[in-house]
Design an enzyme around this catalytic site. Structure first.
Site, PDB file in Angstrom:
ATOM      1  N   LYS A 163       0.040  -8.809  44.937  1.00  0.00           N
ATOM      2  CA  LYS A 163       1.440  -8.498  45.254  1.00  0.00           C
ATOM      3  C   LYS A 163       1.818  -9.218  46.527  1.00  0.00           C
ATOM      4  CE  LYS A 163       4.819  -6.000  43.536  1.00  0.00           C
ATOM      5  NZ  LYS A 163       5.077  -5.648  42.112  1.00  0.00           N
ATOM      6  N   GLY A 220      19.019  -1.439  38.851  1.00  0.00           N
ATOM      7  CA  GLY A 220      18.777  -2.875  38.976  1.00  0.00           C
ATOM      8  C   GLY A 220      18.254  -3.393  37.653  1.00  0.00           C
ATOM      9  N   GLY A 262      18.296   4.387  39.991  1.00  0.00           N
ATOM     10  CA  GLY A 262      18.110   2.951  40.229  1.00  0.00           C
ATOM     11  C   GLY A 262      18.764   2.189  39.100  1.00  0.00           C
TER      12      GLY A 262
HETATM   13  P1  NAD Z   1      16.107  -4.257  41.507  1.00  0.00           P
HETATM   14  O1  NAD Z   1      16.158  -4.839  42.854  1.00  0.00           O
HETATM   15  O2  NAD Z   1      16.663  -5.048  40.376  1.00  0.00           O
HETATM   16  O3  NAD Z   1      16.824  -2.824  41.506  1.00  0.00           O
HETATM   17  C1  NAD Z   1      16.518  -1.799  42.373  1.00  0.00           C
HETATM   18  C2  NAD Z   1      17.583  -0.728  42.193  1.00  0.00           C
HETATM   19  O4  NAD Z   1      17.231   0.429  42.954  1.00  0.00           O
HETATM   20  C3  NAD Z   1      18.974  -1.145  42.673  1.00  0.00           C
HETATM   21  O5  NAD Z   1      19.949  -0.676  41.769  1.00  0.00           O
HETATM   22  C4  NAD Z   1      19.116  -0.414  44.014  1.00  0.00           C
HETATM   23  O6  NAD Z   1      20.466  -0.134  44.339  1.00  0.00           O
HETATM   24  C5  NAD Z   1      18.375   0.857  43.671  1.00  0.00           C
HETATM   25  N1  NAD Z   1      17.962   1.611  44.859  1.00  0.00           N
HETATM   26  C6  NAD Z   1      17.425   1.144  46.019  1.00  0.00           C
HETATM   27  N2  NAD Z   1      17.223   2.167  46.865  1.00  0.00           N
HETATM   28  C7  NAD Z   1      17.637   3.283  46.227  1.00  0.00           C
HETATM   29  C8  NAD Z   1      17.685   4.636  46.579  1.00  0.00           C
HETATM   30  N3  NAD Z   1      17.269   5.052  47.770  1.00  0.00           N
HETATM   31  N4  NAD Z   1      18.169   5.518  45.652  1.00  0.00           N
HETATM   32  C9  NAD Z   1      18.596   5.096  44.437  1.00  0.00           C
HETATM   33  N5  NAD Z   1      18.570   3.830  44.066  1.00  0.00           N
HETATM   34  C10 NAD Z   1      18.094   2.938  44.942  1.00  0.00           C
HETATM   35  O7  NAD Z   1      14.583  -3.865  41.255  1.00  0.00           O
HETATM   36  P2  NAD Z   1      13.823  -3.665  39.878  1.00  0.00           P
HETATM   37  O8  NAD Z   1      13.157  -4.939  39.544  1.00  0.00           O
HETATM   38  O9  NAD Z   1      14.710  -2.995  38.902  1.00  0.00           O
HETATM   39  O10 NAD Z   1      12.672  -2.671  40.364  1.00  0.00           O
HETATM   40  C11 NAD Z   1      12.869  -1.248  40.407  1.00  0.00           C
HETATM   41  C12 NAD Z   1      11.502  -0.579  40.376  1.00  0.00           C
HETATM   42  O11 NAD Z   1      10.823  -1.009  39.204  1.00  0.00           O
HETATM   43  C13 NAD Z   1      10.565  -0.940  41.542  1.00  0.00           C
HETATM   44  O12 NAD Z   1       9.743   0.173  41.838  1.00  0.00           O
HETATM   45  C14 NAD Z   1       9.723  -2.064  40.971  1.00  0.00           C
HETATM   46  O13 NAD Z   1       8.490  -2.204  41.645  1.00  0.00           O
HETATM   47  C15 NAD Z   1       9.576  -1.567  39.562  1.00  0.00           C
HETATM   48  N6  NAD Z   1       9.200  -2.599  38.608  1.00  0.00           N
HETATM   49  C16 NAD Z   1      10.031  -3.648  38.325  1.00  0.00           C
HETATM   50  C17 NAD Z   1       9.607  -4.597  37.412  1.00  0.00           C
HETATM   51  C18 NAD Z   1      10.490  -5.742  37.005  1.00  0.00           C
HETATM   52  O14 NAD Z   1      10.053  -6.544  36.144  1.00  0.00           O
HETATM   53  N7  NAD Z   1      11.692  -5.856  37.498  1.00  0.00           N
HETATM   54  C19 NAD Z   1       8.348  -4.508  36.821  1.00  0.00           C
HETATM   55  C20 NAD Z   1       7.536  -3.422  37.127  1.00  0.00           C
HETATM   56  C21 NAD Z   1       7.986  -2.474  38.028  1.00  0.00           C
END
Ligand code: NAD
Length: 422
Positions: free
Chosen positions: A112, A226, A224
């Site tokens: 990571k 995203g 969340g």
């Molecule tokens: P992203 O940056 O696309 O989205 C993150 C989202 O979380 C955003 O909407 C942001 O506004 C929201 N957020 C941030 N702080 C917050 C809070 N305090 N309360 C509520 N919402 C909040 O990120 P992502 O890629 O969607 O990742 C989200 C989670 O999924 C993380 O834990 C990441 O490690 C995990 N993840 C992502 C992937 C991937 O392929 N994108 C894969 C495995 C795990």
């Protein structure tokens, strides 16, 4: 040798990752040396990234790359850009990547990376220079057969494209397999963009089968919005026939018991930057959203949001952990006692790394699959991993997270034994 000081806070993600591992190690009866290797990253890099800002000044950012374990294959894991990034968060995420690739039975290890920065305060050109600066610091330590980064929170396919380009410039050759999550036009895989959510949705479908729940028309909530959270909304409706009644992001949440329309909401978020303020909905706090009477709750933001304080009030039947580390170990025990079915993070959100692995395979062949082929292969992998974990939970009579650890740790230990490390 890694600095072995770990912040002692019970919410420190790496202290939690170690505690979860220790529990599995005790059940598996691992010897001291095996435990020592698996409790710590095998390698980690700390560095400074000087970036020329648009106004001509130079800002220096702190960056990390952790290669936790590569017994089963090259280290694999995303790069997170976040103002509260710490080395212990990166270590925890790298450990979880090790267990994730193992539980999915991918020929990869775990790694990571991260940069302490607020990407929302950077212009696109500053973000590009930071991304290229990150690669200049790690280029000698990464590679398609060494360590393969990918996107995570606040990093995107565009950032992966800049990073791949910088790597190619440094190395003097085209090597798309060095990084995944790239745009499809630059060696990315079809189906990568929604893979994390899609994989999670497949595991929810399997969970509903073993629990004998009909999910059609049932309510879901998502914290969340995203990459993971927004596609979970789309696919929970499309694949599972559920209605998503509440979603939130860092600026707030919204609730509508009749269900939220994905296409209108994503357009609202694109225009305003947040889900908050979506017409004809009731505002809801992030905390209240977690306690709604829903069938499936998807945490899809950050760590430690389900704790011993709120776990007794969670009403969901299934928690599908798209985020990494959303549930603390104490909350895990409470949820298990209350009969809440948790699909643990490194199983539930493994769709992203699985399609990243497919991306590497396609890059190596220089031949690319159709989207349906990616979906079908992802479904096979997720379904198999879900049932490996579920079967272990039944046999060992432990909760799903511990079962996932037992499956994953055994596979990594087996690889280390075959290599003669332990
Ligand atoms: P992203 O940056 O696309 O989205 C993150 C989202 O979380 C955003 O909407 C942001 O506004 C929201 N957020 C941030 N702080 C917050 C809070 N305090 N309360 C509520 N919402 C909040 O990120 P992502 O890629 O969607 O990742 C989200 C989670 O999924 C993380 O834990 C990441 O490690 C995990 N993840 C992502 C992937 C991937 O392929 N994108 C894969 C495995 C795990």
């Amino acid at each position: 040798m890694a600095d072995k000081r770990v912040m002692r806070s019970p919410r420190n993600p790496f202290a939690i990752a170690q505690r979860q591992f220790d529990e599995a190690a005790a059940i598996l009866g691992l010897d001291e040396a095996t435990r020592e290797i698996l409790r710590w990253p095998m390698r980690e890099f700390h560095f400074l990234i000087p970036v020329r800002m648009d106004d001509g000044s130079v800002r220096v950012f702190k960056g990390f790359r952790v290669q936790y374990n590569d017994a089963r294959g090259p280290a694999k894991g995303g790069i997170r850009f976040h103002p509260e990034e710490t080395i212990d968060t990166v270590r925890a995420l790298a450990a979880w990547m090790t267990w994730k690739t193992a539980v999915m039975d991918l020929p990869l290890g775990g790694g990571k990376g991260g940069v302490v920065c607020n990407p929302k305060e950077l212009s696109p050109t500053e973000l590009e220079r930071l991304s290229r600066g990150y690669i200049r610091q790690v280029a000698r330590f990464i590679g398609a057969n060494i360590d393969v980064p990918a996107p995570d929170v606040y990093t995107t396919p565009q950032i992966m494209a800049w990073m791949m380009d910088e790597y190619d410039i440094i190395k003097g050759h085209w090597e798309p397999g060095v990084i995944t999550g790239k745009p499809v036009e630059l060696g990315g895989s079809r189906g990568r963009i929604d893979a994390t959510a899609r994989g999670g949705i497949y595991t929810v479908r399997e969970a509903a089968k073993v629990l004998e729940i009909d999910l059609r028309g049932q309510p879901a909530a998502i914290q969340g919005y995203g990459n993971a959270g927004s596609f979970a909304h789309k696919l929970a409706v499309e694949i599972l026939g559920m209605k998503v009644v509440a979603v939130s992001d860092s600026r707030g949440g919204i609730y509508d018991p009749d269900g939220l329309d994905y296409y209108q909401l994503i357009e609202h978020k694109r225009r305003t930057g947040s889900v908050a303020g979506f017409p004809d909905t009731t505002p809801i706090s992030n905390e209240d959203l977690l306690e709604l009477p829903v069938t499936v709750l998807f945490p899809a933001a950050l760590e430690n949001i389900i704790t011993e304080e709120n776990a007794p009030r969670i009403k969901a039947r299934i928690i599908a952990e798209l985020a990494n580390g959303p549930t603390t170990p104490d909350a895990d025990v409470i949820l298990h006692q209350r009969g809440v079915f948790v699909i643990p993070d490194f199983l539930c959100n493994a769709g992203g790394v699985t399609v990243s692995y497919f991306e590497q395979v396609q890059d190596a062949m220089n031949y690319y699959w159709k989207e349906e082929e990616v979906h079908q292969r992802l479904d096979e992998k997720m379904t198999k991993a879900f049932h490996d974990v579920y079967q272990m939970s039944q046999e060992a009579r432990v909760h799903n997270r511990l079962a996932a650890y037992l499956v994953a740790v055994s596979r990594v230990v087996q690889a280390m034994k075959l290599r003669g490390w332990v």
